[in-house]
Design a protein around this motif. Sequence first.
Motif, PDB file in Angstrom:
ATOM      1  N   ILE A 165       0.839  -1.203   0.000  1.00 23.58           N
ATOM      2  CA  ILE A 165       0.000   0.000   0.000  1.00 23.58           C
ATOM      3  C   ILE A 165       0.874   1.254   0.000  1.00 23.58           C
ATOM      4  O   ILE A 165       0.606   2.222  -0.721  1.00 23.58           O
ATOM      5  CB  ILE A 165      -0.947  -0.011   1.215  1.00 23.58           C
ATOM      6  N   ALA A 166       1.939   1.244   0.801  1.00 23.60           N
ATOM      7  CA  ALA A 166       2.845   2.392   0.847  1.00 23.60           C
ATOM      8  C   ALA A 166       3.501   2.614  -0.513  1.00 23.60           C
ATOM      9  O   ALA A 166       3.619   3.748  -0.990  1.00 23.60           O
ATOM     10  CB  ALA A 166       3.911   2.170   1.918  1.00 23.60           C
ATOM     11  N   SER A 169       0.982   4.037  -2.902  1.00 22.68           N
ATOM     12  CA  SER A 169       0.730   5.446  -2.606  1.00 22.68           C
ATOM     13  C   SER A 169       1.778   6.341  -3.257  1.00 22.68           C
ATOM     14  O   SER A 169       1.458   7.379  -3.850  1.00 22.68           O
ATOM     15  CB  SER A 169       0.721   5.657  -1.088  1.00 22.68           C
ATOM     16  N   ASP A 186       3.380  10.990  -1.060  1.00 21.98           N
ATOM     17  CA  ASP A 186       2.341   9.972  -0.937  1.00 21.98           C
ATOM     18  C   ASP A 186       0.997  10.572  -1.281  1.00 21.98           C
ATOM     19  O   ASP A 186       0.710  11.720  -0.934  1.00 21.98           O
ATOM     20  CB  ASP A 186       2.304   9.417   0.487  1.00 21.98           C
ATOM     21  N   ARG A 190      -1.325   8.485   6.547  1.00 22.64           N
ATOM     22  CA  ARG A 190      -1.310   7.261   7.345  1.00 22.64           C
ATOM     23  C   ARG A 190      -2.716   6.769   7.682  1.00 22.64           C
ATOM     24  O   ARG A 190      -3.002   5.570   7.618  1.00 22.64           O
ATOM     25  CB  ARG A 190      -0.516   7.480   8.638  1.00 22.64           C
ATOM     26  N   ALA A 193      -4.140   5.165   4.710  1.00 20.66           N
ATOM     27  CA  ALA A 193      -3.450   3.902   4.452  1.00 20.66           C
ATOM     28  C   ALA A 193      -3.987   2.794   5.354  1.00 20.66           C
ATOM     29  O   ALA A 193      -4.139   1.644   4.926  1.00 20.66           O
ATOM     30  CB  ALA A 193      -1.944   4.072   4.657  1.00 20.66           C
ATOM     31  N   VAL A 246      -5.955   1.747  -3.491  1.00 19.64           N
ATOM     32  CA  VAL A 246      -5.504   3.116  -3.245  1.00 19.64           C
ATOM     33  C   VAL A 246      -6.135   4.049  -4.277  1.00 19.64           C
ATOM     34  O   VAL A 246      -6.624   5.136  -3.942  1.00 19.64           O
ATOM     35  CB  VAL A 246      -3.967   3.216  -3.283  1.00 19.64           C
ATOM     36  N   LEU A 309       5.171   4.967   5.286  1.00 20.41           N
ATOM     37  CA  LEU A 309       4.025   4.131   5.637  1.00 20.41           C
ATOM     38  C   LEU A 309       4.403   2.686   5.883  1.00 20.41           C
ATOM     39  O   LEU A 309       3.679   1.960   6.546  1.00 20.41           O
ATOM     40  CB  LEU A 309       2.979   4.199   4.515  1.00 20.41           C
TER      41      LEU A 309
END
Length: 318
Positions: A165-166, A169, A186, A190, A193, A246, A309
Motif C-alpha cells: 500500500i505504501a 501510494s 504519498d 497514514r 493507508a 488506493v 508508511l
Amino acid sequence: MILHLSDHDRGLFPTSDTLAQTLTHVANGHAASRLLESEYPTIGLVVSLPQFARADWAGKTSINRVQWESDPEGATGTVIIVPLETSANCEWVIDDTSAGQSTGSVTISADGISGLLPPQAGEVPLAVVHDGVNVDRALRHIVELGSKAQFDLLYKLGPYSRSAIATASRRIYRDINDSAPDEGGDVIDRADAEQVLSRLMYGLDGETSSVVMRMITRVATTGAAIRTSTMKYMATAIWSAAESMVRSHIGDPPMGRQLRRIARELKTIDPHRVLETYRANHPKALISVNRVQAALTAGATIGTHSLELDQPRPDDNW
C-alpha cells in the motif's frame, strides 16, 4: 505479470517453509470439509498429503504446488480415506518453470506411508495418517487446522500488504503529479493507508471475506499457482489489489492514468476535450465526463505529504 521479489520483499513475507505448511493445511481443510458434506466411510485411514513443497534453485527457495495424480489441478486438496485392510498408491509431480520437473509416488497403508514424498518444507510432517477408528473426528480436526491456518496466514501477510500500500501510494503520487521516479510523496496519509489496509485484509463492514482471504483460498484450493512460484503469485496479487484500492480510495477511475496522459498531451484540464480524445481512441468505452473530472482531480483533496508508511509504528500490531 508476475513480480520479481526483492530480498526486502521476501523478508516481509512468511518464510517459504511456513508458507508451504500453512497453505497445505488450508487446502486440506477445504478438502476435508467437502468430504464431510459427502457420503464417506466411517472407518478407515484418513490421510492428508502435502499440497505445497519446497524446491531449491539458484541459491533461493521456491514454494511450488504439488500435483497429485488424483487431483492434478489442486481443486480439492488431497485428503483421502483408505480402507484399513487395503493400500493406496499416489503419484505426484511438481512443475517449476525455473527448476524443472520432479516426480514421485507414495504408498499408504495401515503400516504408514512409504515411497518418495515431495520435498519436505519445515520440520512438521505434512503427510499425516490420522486415526483410522473415527473418520469423522479426523476430518473435523483437519478442517479446524485449515481454518486456523488461513487466519494465521492472513496475519502473516500483513507486513507485505502494508508495504504494498505504501509503495502504491508513492507510485500513484508520481503518476498523478507527473513526477520523476526519485521524487518522494504519498497520495494518501497514514490514516487513509490504515483504512485501505483494513479493507484489503478484512473487507468492508458486512463482508465475510476480503481480497487477501479470497486470494489465500484461491491459491490453496485451485491450480492458480501451478508452474510458478507461489510466493511471487501471492505477492503479485496483493501488489495489484493494493494499487487498485488506493486508486479507488482517492476516486481515481481505472483509466485515470490514460486520461491524465491525454490531458498532458493536449495541455488542457478541460474534461470535455479529454473525453472527446479518449472516445476517439476508445469508441466503445462507456465513460462520462464526471469520471474524466475525477481522474484529473484525483488526490487533490488528500494530503500528499511524504510518510514512511511501510515502517511499523510502536502501536502497530502487524
